[in-house]
Motif scaffolding. Structure first.
Motif, PDB file in Angstrom:
ATOM      1  N   HIS A   1      -1.599   2.092  -6.227  1.00 37.04           N
ATOM      2  CA  HIS A   1      -0.916   2.931  -7.237  1.00 37.04           C
ATOM      3  C   HIS A   1      -1.982   3.604  -8.440  1.00 37.04           C
ATOM      4  O   HIS A   1      -1.827   4.568  -8.774  1.00 37.04           O
ATOM      5  CB  HIS A   1       0.320   2.401  -7.612  1.00 37.04           C
TER       6      HIS A   1
ATOM      7  N   LEU B   1       5.487   0.521 -11.168  1.00 41.34           N
ATOM      8  CA  LEU B   1       5.433   2.069 -11.245  1.00 41.34           C
ATOM      9  C   LEU B   1       5.909   2.660 -12.514  1.00 41.34           C
ATOM     10  O   LEU B   1       5.066   3.580 -13.060  1.00 41.34           O
ATOM     11  CB  LEU B   1       6.034   2.729  -9.821  1.00 41.34           C
TER      12      LEU B   1
ATOM     13  N   ARG C   1      -0.712  -4.186  -3.573  1.00 39.03           N
ATOM     14  CA  ARG C   1      -0.385  -2.843  -3.523  1.00 39.03           C
ATOM     15  C   ARG C   1      -0.372  -1.690  -4.793  1.00 39.03           C
ATOM     16  O   ARG C   1      -0.603  -0.608  -4.814  1.00 39.03           O
ATOM     17  CB  ARG C   1       1.184  -2.596  -3.139  1.00 39.03           C
TER      18      ARG C   1
ATOM     19  N   ASN D   1      12.565   5.343  -3.221  1.00 38.75           N
ATOM     20  CA  ASN D   1      11.763   4.628  -3.533  1.00 38.75           C
ATOM     21  C   ASN D   1      12.301   3.441  -4.650  1.00 38.75           C
ATOM     22  O   ASN D   1      11.447   2.430  -4.630  1.00 38.75           O
ATOM     23  CB  ASN D   1      10.496   5.371  -4.428  1.00 38.75           C
TER      24      ASN D   1
ATOM     25  N   ALA E   1       6.058  12.063  -6.669  1.00 35.84           N
ATOM     26  CA  ALA E   1       5.458  10.842  -7.430  1.00 35.84           C
ATOM     27  C   ALA E   1       6.473   9.822  -7.236  1.00 35.84           C
ATOM     28  O   ALA E   1       5.914   8.688  -6.882  1.00 35.84           O
ATOM     29  CB  ALA E   1       5.614  11.125  -8.938  1.00 35.84           C
TER      30      ALA E   1
ATOM     31  N   MET F   1       1.997  12.080  -2.298  1.00 35.17           N
ATOM     32  CA  MET F   1       0.802  11.116  -2.462  1.00 35.17           C
ATOM     33  C   MET F   1       1.017   9.882  -1.796  1.00 35.17           C
ATOM     34  O   MET F   1       1.537   8.839  -2.400  1.00 35.17           O
ATOM     35  CB  MET F   1       0.905  11.063  -3.958  1.00 35.17           C
ATOM     36  N   ASP F   2       0.722   9.842  -0.500  1.00 36.04           N
ATOM     37  CA  ASP F   2       0.952   8.665   0.343  1.00 36.04           C
ATOM     38  C   ASP F   2      -0.122   8.125   0.681  1.00 36.04           C
ATOM     39  O   ASP F   2      -1.217   8.546   1.016  1.00 36.04           O
ATOM     40  CB  ASP F   2       1.751   8.997   1.685  1.00 36.04           C
ATOM     41  N   GLY F   3      -0.136   6.757   0.852  1.00 37.11           N
ATOM     42  CA  GLY F   3      -1.128   5.922   1.286  1.00 37.11           C
ATOM     43  C   GLY F   3      -1.895   5.052   0.239  1.00 37.11           C
ATOM     44  O   GLY F   3      -2.879   3.876   0.595  1.00 37.11           O
ATOM     45  N   ASN F   4      -1.154   4.826  -0.686  1.00 35.50           N
ATOM     46  CA  ASN F   4      -1.589   3.721  -1.880  1.00 35.50           C
ATOM     47  C   ASN F   4      -1.520   2.382  -1.267  1.00 35.50           C
ATOM     48  O   ASN F   4      -2.499   1.751  -1.635  1.00 35.50           O
ATOM     49  CB  ASN F   4      -0.791   4.189  -3.067  1.00 35.50           C
ATOM     50  N   GLY F   5      -0.514   2.054  -0.728  1.00 29.10           N
ATOM     51  CA  GLY F   5      -0.361   0.636  -0.426  1.00 29.10           C
ATOM     52  C   GLY F   5      -1.366   0.374   0.788  1.00 29.10           C
ATOM     53  O   GLY F   5      -2.084  -0.719   0.819  1.00 29.10           O
ATOM     54  N   ARG F   6      -1.357   1.149   1.527  1.00 30.89           N
ATOM     55  CA  ARG F   6      -2.604   0.836   2.779  1.00 30.89           C
ATOM     56  C   ARG F   6      -3.843   0.704   2.418  1.00 30.89           C
ATOM     57  O   ARG F   6      -4.750   0.102   2.629  1.00 30.89           O
ATOM     58  CB  ARG F   6      -2.380   2.024   4.016  1.00 30.89           C
TER      59      ARG F   6
ATOM     60  N   GLU G   1       7.402  -3.794  -7.445  1.00 25.39           N
ATOM     61  CA  GLU G   1       6.637  -2.758  -7.380  1.00 25.39           C
ATOM     62  C   GLU G   1       7.194  -1.616  -8.341  1.00 25.39           C
ATOM     63  O   GLU G   1       6.567  -0.765  -8.895  1.00 25.39           O
ATOM     64  CB  GLU G   1       6.528  -2.297  -6.000  1.00 25.39           C
TER      65      GLU G   1
ATOM     66  N   ARG H   1      12.481  -0.105  -3.055  1.00 25.31           N
ATOM     67  CA  ARG H   1      11.144  -0.859  -3.087  1.00 25.31           C
ATOM     68  C   ARG H   1      11.173  -2.407  -3.996  1.00 25.31           C
ATOM     69  O   ARG H   1      12.306  -2.220  -4.685  1.00 25.31           O
ATOM     70  CB  ARG H   1       9.953  -0.373  -3.659  1.00 25.31           C
TER      71      ARG H   1
HETATM   72  C1  IPE Z   1       2.707   6.458  -2.350  1.00 30.20           C
HETATM   73  O1  IPE Z   1       1.921   5.235  -1.453  1.00 30.20           O
HETATM   74  C2  IPE Z   1       3.250   6.129  -3.620  1.00 30.20           C
HETATM   75  C3  IPE Z   1       4.578   6.208  -4.106  1.00 30.20           C
HETATM   76  C4  IPE Z   1       5.613   6.097  -3.155  1.00 30.20           C
HETATM   77  C5  IPE Z   1       5.109   5.945  -5.467  1.00 30.20           C
HETATM   78  P1  IPE Z   1       2.977   4.349  -1.019  1.00 30.20           P
HETATM   79  O2  IPE Z   1       3.125   3.215  -1.584  1.00 30.20           O
HETATM   80  O3  IPE Z   1       4.051   4.811   0.098  1.00 30.20           O
HETATM   81  O4  IPE Z   1       1.690   3.839   0.171  1.00 30.20           O
HETATM   82  P2  IPE Z   1       1.831   3.214   1.706  1.00 30.20           P
HETATM   83  O5  IPE Z   1       2.429   4.055   2.402  1.00 30.20           O
HETATM   84  O6  IPE Z   1       2.599   1.899   1.713  1.00 30.20           O
HETATM   85  O7  IPE Z   1       0.339   3.027   2.201  1.00 30.20           O
END
Ligand code: IPE
Ligand code: MG
Length: 223
Positions: free
Chosen positions: A19, A61, A15, A50, A45, A1-6, A57, A53
């Motif tokens: 999520h 989460l 960010r 992770n 998830a 499930m990637d790309g939440n931050g972007r 963050e 991080r």
């Molecule tokens: C995925 O989105 C969520 C988790 C790893 C919990 P990201 O947080 O990796 O989103 P980007 O890669 O920074 O866009």
């Protein structure tokens, strides 16, 4: 499930906002899979990596997992979803472990979609844990084969995935189900996870349905 931050960055949001909306995408994915008759949905998830991080963050989460569980268990129950958390559950706080176990227990008898949520999960960690368990059980050499190894993985009663979906254009596996994806069909989309909804998921399934899966054989052999 990637790309939440972007997703969040694009909108000028922190960010964690990504999520939060990502949790809605997961809810929609579960519903879509249940309706489409998918038997197993396995989502990544939170990885063993992770934890590295920023503290804030990770903390957010953890709160999000906890709140989402509180909010969604009744709905999952209603939809006959069997929920499992797989990974190094011992890495989580005692409260969160308790909550995850209670939810799994409550939903364990359900017979609809199997929802496997990988948390503090790493494909390499899983293989290491399997080796340790096999040694503990003193599995003799002549019983060590691919089937036995599969039975020592966290996913022992989950079939290997047919389709692996990667959102946010990532062309890498990132330590997910390393053993199990040997013959999975990979689908990569540029859509960021918070925007990955029913339409996108169904498009991935349609794309998958057009693939020819040969498992090492020739096209003629599988006809
Ligand atoms: C995925 O989105 C969520 C988790 C790893 C919990 P990201 O947080 O990796 O989103 P980007 O890669 O920074 O866009
Ligand atoms: Mg990412």
């Amino acid at each position: 499930m990637d790309g939440n931050g972007r997703w969040a960055k694009k909108k000028g949001l922190p960010r964690i906002a990504g999520h939060k909306v990502g949790a809605d995408s997961l809810k929609e994915a579960v519903k879509t899979c249940a309706e489409a008759g998918v038997k197993h949905l396995t989502v990544y998830a939170f990885s063993t990596e992770n934890w590295k991080r920023p503290k804030e963050e990770v903390g957010f989460l953890m709160t999000l997992f906890s709140q989402t569980l509180d909010r969604e268990v009744a709905e999952l129950e209603k939809n006959n979803v069997r929920l499992r958390f797989l990974g190094r559950l011992q890495d989580f706080s005692p409260e969160l472990q308790k909550k995850m176990k209670a939810a799994m227990e409550r939903l364990s008898k359900n017979t609809g979609l199997n929802l496997n949520v990988m948390v503090s999960y790493g494909g390499r960690a899983e293989i290491v844990d399997a080796i340790l368990e096999m040694r503990k059980d003193e599995v003799p050499n002549d019983e060590i084969n691919e089937e036995t190894v599969g039975k020592y993985l966290y996913t022992k009663d989950v079939p290997d995935p047919d389709l692996l979906i990667r959102t946010a254009s990532e062309m890498r596996v990132s330590n997910f189900l390393l053993w199990q994806i040997a013959y999975a069909e990979i689908y990569v989309t540029e859509v960021l996870w918070p925007d990955f909804r029913k339409k996108e998921l169904l498009a991935a399934i349609v794309d998958y349905s057009k693939r020819e899966r040969r498992f090492g054989k020739t096209s003629e052999q599988i006809k």
